[in-house]
Design a protein around this motif. Sequence first.
Motif, PDB file in Angstrom:
ATOM      1  N   ILE A 193       0.836  -1.201   0.000  1.00  0.00           N
ATOM      2  CA  ILE A 193       0.000   0.000   0.000  1.00  0.00           C
ATOM      3  C   ILE A 193       0.871   1.251   0.000  1.00  0.00           C
ATOM      4  N   THR A 194       1.805   1.331   0.932  1.00  0.00           N
ATOM      5  CA  THR A 194       2.649   2.525   1.051  1.00  0.00           C
ATOM      6  C   THR A 194       3.909   2.434   0.204  1.00  0.00           C
ATOM      7  N   LYS A 195       4.222   1.236  -0.296  1.00  0.00           N
ATOM      8  CA  LYS A 195       5.374   0.987  -1.160  1.00  0.00           C
ATOM      9  C   LYS A 195       6.713   1.309  -0.484  1.00  0.00           C
ATOM     10  N   ILE A 196       6.817   0.936   0.786  1.00  0.00           N
ATOM     11  CA  ILE A 196       8.056   1.042   1.543  1.00  0.00           C
ATOM     12  C   ILE A 196       8.619  -0.369   1.691  1.00  0.00           C
ATOM     13  N   CYS A 197       9.940  -0.517   1.544  1.00  0.00           N
ATOM     14  CA  CYS A 197      10.544  -1.829   1.738  1.00  0.00           C
ATOM     15  C   CYS A 197      11.868  -1.691   2.490  1.00  0.00           C
TER      16      CYS A 197
ATOM     17  N   GLU B  30       3.624   5.222   8.262  1.00  0.00           N
ATOM     18  CA  GLU B  30       2.497   5.938   8.849  1.00  0.00           C
ATOM     19  C   GLU B  30       2.211   7.227   8.084  1.00  0.00           C
ATOM     20  N   THR B  31       3.246   7.960   7.725  1.00  0.00           N
ATOM     21  CA  THR B  31       3.069   9.201   6.972  1.00  0.00           C
ATOM     22  C   THR B  31       2.471   8.927   5.595  1.00  0.00           C
ATOM     23  N   LYS B  32       3.012   7.918   4.895  1.00  0.00           N
ATOM     24  CA  LYS B  32       2.506   7.595   3.557  1.00  0.00           C
ATOM     25  C   LYS B  32       1.072   7.075   3.599  1.00  0.00           C
ATOM     26  N   PHE B  33       0.713   6.340   4.658  1.00  0.00           N
ATOM     27  CA  PHE B  33      -0.666   5.856   4.741  1.00  0.00           C
ATOM     28  C   PHE B  33      -1.632   7.011   4.998  1.00  0.00           C
TER      29      PHE B  33
ATOM     30  N   GLN C  30      -1.221  10.026   3.841  1.00  0.00           N
ATOM     31  CA  GLN C  30      -1.345  10.637   2.518  1.00  0.00           C
ATOM     32  C   GLN C  30      -2.251   9.805   1.621  1.00  0.00           C
ATOM     33  N   TYR C  31      -2.130   8.480   1.719  1.00  0.00           N
ATOM     34  CA  TYR C  31      -2.965   7.576   0.930  1.00  0.00           C
ATOM     35  C   TYR C  31      -4.434   7.762   1.281  1.00  0.00           C
ATOM     36  N   LYS C  32      -4.722   7.871   2.589  1.00  0.00           N
ATOM     37  CA  LYS C  32      -6.111   8.064   3.014  1.00  0.00           C
ATOM     38  C   LYS C  32      -6.652   9.393   2.519  1.00  0.00           C
ATOM     39  N   LEU C  33      -5.823  10.438   2.521  1.00  0.00           N
ATOM     40  CA  LEU C  33      -6.276  11.732   2.019  1.00  0.00           C
ATOM     41  C   LEU C  33      -6.505  11.692   0.511  1.00  0.00           C
ATOM     42  N   LEU C  34      -5.662  10.966  -0.202  1.00  0.00           N
ATOM     43  CA  LEU C  34      -5.767  10.893  -1.655  1.00  0.00           C
ATOM     44  C   LEU C  34      -6.975  10.080  -2.112  1.00  0.00           C
ATOM     45  N   TYR C  35      -7.194   8.909  -1.481  1.00  0.00           N
ATOM     46  CA  TYR C  35      -8.258   8.018  -1.931  1.00  0.00           C
ATOM     47  C   TYR C  35      -9.541   8.140  -1.125  1.00  0.00           C
ATOM     48  N   GLY C  36      -9.510   8.822   0.010  1.00  0.00           N
ATOM     49  CA  GLY C  36     -10.702   9.141   0.785  1.00  0.00           C
ATOM     50  C   GLY C  36     -11.600   7.961   1.074  1.00  0.00           C
ATOM     51  N   ASP C  37     -12.800   7.975   0.482  1.00  0.00           N
ATOM     52  CA  ASP C  37     -13.815   6.965   0.779  1.00  0.00           C
ATOM     53  C   ASP C  37     -13.513   5.603   0.151  1.00  0.00           C
ATOM     54  N   ARG C  38     -12.528   5.524  -0.744  1.00  0.00           N
ATOM     55  CA  ARG C  38     -12.178   4.239  -1.352  1.00  0.00           C
ATOM     56  C   ARG C  38     -11.286   3.387  -0.454  1.00  0.00           C
ATOM     57  N   VAL C  39     -10.880   3.927   0.700  1.00  0.00           N
ATOM     58  CA  VAL C  39     -10.078   3.149   1.648  1.00  0.00           C
ATOM     59  C   VAL C  39     -11.042   2.250   2.425  1.00  0.00           C
TER      60      VAL C  39
ATOM     61  N   PRO D  28     -12.178  -1.065   4.917  1.00  0.00           N
ATOM     62  CA  PRO D  28     -11.672  -1.643   6.167  1.00  0.00           C
ATOM     63  C   PRO D  28     -10.637  -2.747   5.943  1.00  0.00           C
ATOM     64  N   GLU D  29     -10.735  -3.456   4.807  1.00  0.00           N
ATOM     65  CA  GLU D  29      -9.747  -4.489   4.507  1.00  0.00           C
ATOM     66  C   GLU D  29      -8.370  -3.870   4.277  1.00  0.00           C
ATOM     67  N   ILE D  30      -8.328  -2.729   3.587  1.00  0.00           N
ATOM     68  CA  ILE D  30      -7.055  -2.052   3.345  1.00  0.00           C
ATOM     69  C   ILE D  30      -6.476  -1.564   4.669  1.00  0.00           C
ATOM     70  N   GLU D  31      -7.324  -0.981   5.514  1.00  0.00           N
ATOM     71  CA  GLU D  31      -6.844  -0.508   6.810  1.00  0.00           C
ATOM     72  C   GLU D  31      -6.323  -1.669   7.660  1.00  0.00           C
ATOM     73  N   LYS D  32      -7.018  -2.796   7.618  1.00  0.00           N
ATOM     74  CA  LYS D  32      -6.581  -3.969   8.373  1.00  0.00           C
ATOM     75  C   LYS D  32      -5.242  -4.488   7.845  1.00  0.00           C
TER      76      LYS D  32
END
Length: 154
Positions: A66-70, A120-123, A125-134, A136-140
């Motif tokens: 999701i955040t593309k960190i490795c 945490e920072t990238k997630f 940003q992800y929530k702000l970018l995709y809003g309602d498309r996030v 509960p499965e993605i959050e989990k």
Amino acid sequence: MVQFKNRYLVMEILVDPNRETGDPDPIVLSGFNVTKAIKDSIQLNFGECGLASSLLSFQVKYVNPITKICIIRASRDDHKMIWAAITMVRSIGRCPVTFNLLDLSGCIRVCRRKALECDETKFEQYKLLYGDRVTPEIEKSVKSNFERIKALEN
């Protein structure tokens, strides 16, 4: 007794914004995909000897799709070669990508802390970018990835 010394690289995978596909996320990042792309780059740029010497300690320890960190582990002797090969990776699968180094350390604890902070920072940003498309499965899934970072050890 001689201790085997490693370096840990915290990398951000940037998917090319000029890609031709219409999907918001055309690639599924996994440890296998990232490992294969890096190994192919090492073999292409440094040959069989470079690949063989780097495989002793090379490992993709963590990937968050999701955040593309490795987090990538490399031996202290070969970390510059692996870093160079990573910068030459241009695609994973058929999706053009670039890697951005966020942190380089000799200690997994420091890399864990930096990766968790970036995740945490990238997630957020992800929530702000995709809003309602996030969903509960993605959050989990992201929460479980945060727990995986916290549990990382050598």
